[in-house]
Design a protein around this motif. Structure first.
Motif, PDB file in Angstrom:
ATOM      1  N   ALA A 249      10.789  12.557   0.126  1.00 44.33           N
ATOM      2  CA  ALA A 249       9.719  13.309   0.805  1.00 44.33           C
ATOM      3  C   ALA A 249       8.952  14.166  -0.201  1.00 44.33           C
ATOM      4  CB  ALA A 249      10.315  14.176   1.910  1.00 44.33           C
ATOM      5  N   HIS A 250       9.669  14.752  -1.144  1.00 41.55           N
ATOM      6  CA  HIS A 250       9.037  15.584  -2.168  1.00 41.55           C
ATOM      7  C   HIS A 250       8.095  14.753  -3.035  1.00 41.55           C
ATOM      8  CE1 HIS A 250       8.634  18.783  -5.129  1.00 41.55           C
ATOM      9  NE2 HIS A 250       9.052  17.947  -6.087  1.00 41.55           N
ATOM     10  N   CYS A 251       8.532  13.564  -3.445  1.00 41.40           N
ATOM     11  CA  CYS A 251       7.699  12.710  -4.302  1.00 41.40           C
ATOM     12  C   CYS A 251       6.531  12.106  -3.530  1.00 41.40           C
ATOM     13  CB  CYS A 251       8.555  11.622  -4.944  1.00 41.40           C
ATOM     14  SG  CYS A 251       9.738  12.267  -6.162  1.00 41.40           S
ATOM     15  N   ARG A 252       6.711  11.839  -2.236  1.00 44.98           N
ATOM     16  CA  ARG A 252       5.581  11.395  -1.412  1.00 44.98           C
ATOM     17  C   ARG A 252       4.528  12.495  -1.327  1.00 44.98           C
ATOM     18  NH1 ARG A 252       8.310   8.240   3.801  1.00 44.98           N
ATOM     19  NH2 ARG A 252       9.191   6.461   2.634  1.00 44.98           N
ATOM     20  N   ALA A 253       4.975  13.736  -1.203  1.00 44.72           N
ATOM     21  CA  ALA A 253       4.036  14.860  -1.177  1.00 44.72           C
ATOM     22  C   ALA A 253       3.300  14.964  -2.515  1.00 44.72           C
ATOM     23  CB  ALA A 253       4.781  16.157  -0.874  1.00 44.72           C
ATOM     24  N   PHE A 254       4.022  14.700  -3.607  1.00 46.16           N
ATOM     25  CA  PHE A 254       3.372  14.712  -4.921  1.00 46.16           C
ATOM     26  C   PHE A 254       2.312  13.612  -5.006  1.00 46.16           C
ATOM     27  CE2 PHE A 254       3.242  13.022  -9.297  1.00 46.16           C
ATOM     28  CZ  PHE A 254       2.737  14.131  -9.945  1.00 46.16           C
ATOM     29  N   ALA A 255       2.614  12.436  -4.467  1.00 41.49           N
ATOM     30  CA  ALA A 255       1.640  11.334  -4.487  1.00 41.49           C
ATOM     31  C   ALA A 255       0.388  11.713  -3.698  1.00 41.49           C
ATOM     32  CB  ALA A 255       2.265  10.070  -3.913  1.00 41.49           C
ATOM     33  N   ARG A 256       0.574  12.319  -2.527  1.00 46.71           N
ATOM     34  CA  ARG A 256      -0.592  12.740  -1.735  1.00 46.71           C
ATOM     35  C   ARG A 256      -1.399  13.791  -2.484  1.00 46.71           C
ATOM     36  NH1 ARG A 256       3.269  12.189   2.452  1.00 46.71           N
ATOM     37  NH2 ARG A 256       3.829  14.400   2.307  1.00 46.71           N
ATOM     38  N   ALA A 257      -0.711  14.758  -3.094  1.00 49.26           N
ATOM     39  CA  ALA A 257      -1.408  15.808  -3.834  1.00 49.26           C
ATOM     40  C   ALA A 257      -2.151  15.230  -5.039  1.00 49.26           C
ATOM     41  CB  ALA A 257      -0.408  16.870  -4.292  1.00 49.26           C
ATOM     42  N   THR A 258      -1.583  14.216  -5.667  1.00 49.35           N
ATOM     43  CA  THR A 258      -2.226  13.565  -6.809  1.00 49.35           C
ATOM     44  C   THR A 258      -3.535  12.907  -6.383  1.00 49.35           C
ATOM     45  OG1 THR A 258      -0.119  13.161  -7.923  1.00 49.35           O
ATOM     46  CG2 THR A 258      -1.960  11.757  -8.555  1.00 49.35           C
ATOM     47  N   LEU A 259      -3.508  12.180  -5.261  1.00 48.83           N
ATOM     48  CA  LEU A 259      -4.722  11.529  -4.765  1.00 48.83           C
ATOM     49  C   LEU A 259      -5.780  12.557  -4.385  1.00 48.83           C
ATOM     50  CD1 LEU A 259      -3.079   8.739  -2.589  1.00 48.83           C
ATOM     51  CD2 LEU A 259      -4.260   8.442  -4.774  1.00 48.83           C
TER      52      LEU A 259
END
Length: 295
Positions: A249-259
């Motif tokens: 979940a943390h890394c998915r949030a990072f992916a969204r923040a990156t986009l």
């Protein structure tokens, strides 16, 4: 005053926390049951705490080894094509990270374990929304820890490649070590990732420390884990699953923040690549890419 113990031995970072006790004699007895080298530290709190550290590996400088391509082929020849492709790219990323940081300052803590890559790929939710797929790729490569170092940096690079496999024009924010803006933004994600994976592997040990009155644990890179912030009272197998889910979940949030940071909000709702599409991109879409530009 906060009662904090080191997770890695302060003078030997390849030694990590194994047991703790209110009695040094108890840990001296435990040393006889361990196969690796050990070190013992007593922490002079009001009620003293003793910690036994163990090492099963030797630290190597990256300058002392050479990951030969033939050696790598021999290690992965029996593995599926997808694992072979990811393994080659991960090694290239590791070599680039070493070049950027200077080999004599880059430590290797373990053997390369390419078989763990297959475990990582099997836990990705392929063909889900792009932030989920990219986050899962990053998370599971980090969790399986196949490389001897740089698993976070290479995991972020693989997240980037996953996004590029859907949109080759995607422009990742710069990740150079001297890019202070990037560092200020990305470091909190890496710090929290390291906290989660450390607790995941050590909940029983950390529960014992809490019972001894310890407030926190500090990793070798200065990352502090406040024990009261984590649920430690569970079986170690449950902790592996619980904290892996939190890490994803943390890394998915990072992916969204990156986009979002890259002003590519339209990609938030795009479907991510299939496993085959991702592997094809790694194999054919990165030919002659200078991976040093990623670090």
């Amino acid at each position: 005053m906060a009662r904090v113990v080191h997770y890695h031995h302060p003078q030997a970072e390849n030694f990590s926390l194994k047991y703790s006790s209110a009695s040094s004699a108890d840990l001296v007895a435990r040393q006889l049951d361990l196969d690796g080298a050990t070190k013992l530290i007593g922490y002079p709190f009001t009620t003293p705490v003793y910690v036994l550290y163990e090492s099963e590996t030797e630290i190597e400088n990256a300058a002392d080894i050479d990951i030969d391509k033939e050696w790598l082929r021999d290690r992965i020849t029996e593995l599926p094509r997808s694992v072979q492709v990811v393994a080659f790219r991960l090694v290239e990323l590791l070599e680039a990270a070493v070049d950027v940081q200077e080999a004599d300052e880059f430590h290797l803590y373990k053997e390369f374990e390419p078989q763990k890559i297959q475990q990582a790929l099997n836990h990705v939710s392929w063909d889900a929304p792009l932030p989920e797929v990219a986050g899962d790729v990053m998370s599971n490569l980090i969790l399986r820890h196949s490389l001897p170092n740089a698993n976070h940096r290479t995991g972020i690079a693989m997240l980037q490649f996953c996004i590029e496999s859907v949109d080759p024009d995607f422009d990742m924010p710069r990740t150079h070590l001297d890019d202070e803006t990037w560092q200020e933004w990305v470091d909190p994600y890496i710090v929290e990732s390291k906290r989660l994976i450390t607790v995941r592997r050590n909940n029983v040990r950390f529960k014992r420390l809490a019972e001894l009155g310890v407030d926190g644990v500090e990793r070798k890179d200065g990352i502090r884990i406040q024990l009261a912030e984590f649920d430690l009272d569970m079986h170690w197998r449950e902790a592996l699953t619980t904290y892996a889910t939190q890490h994803e979940a943390h890394c998915r949030a990072f992916a969204r923040a990156t986009l979002q940071r890259a002003d590519r909000d339209a990609l938030l709702s795009r479907t991510g690549p299939t496993k085959r599409e991702f592997i094809d991109y790694l194999e054919a879409g990165l030919v002659e890419r200078d991976f040093k530009n990623l670090f």
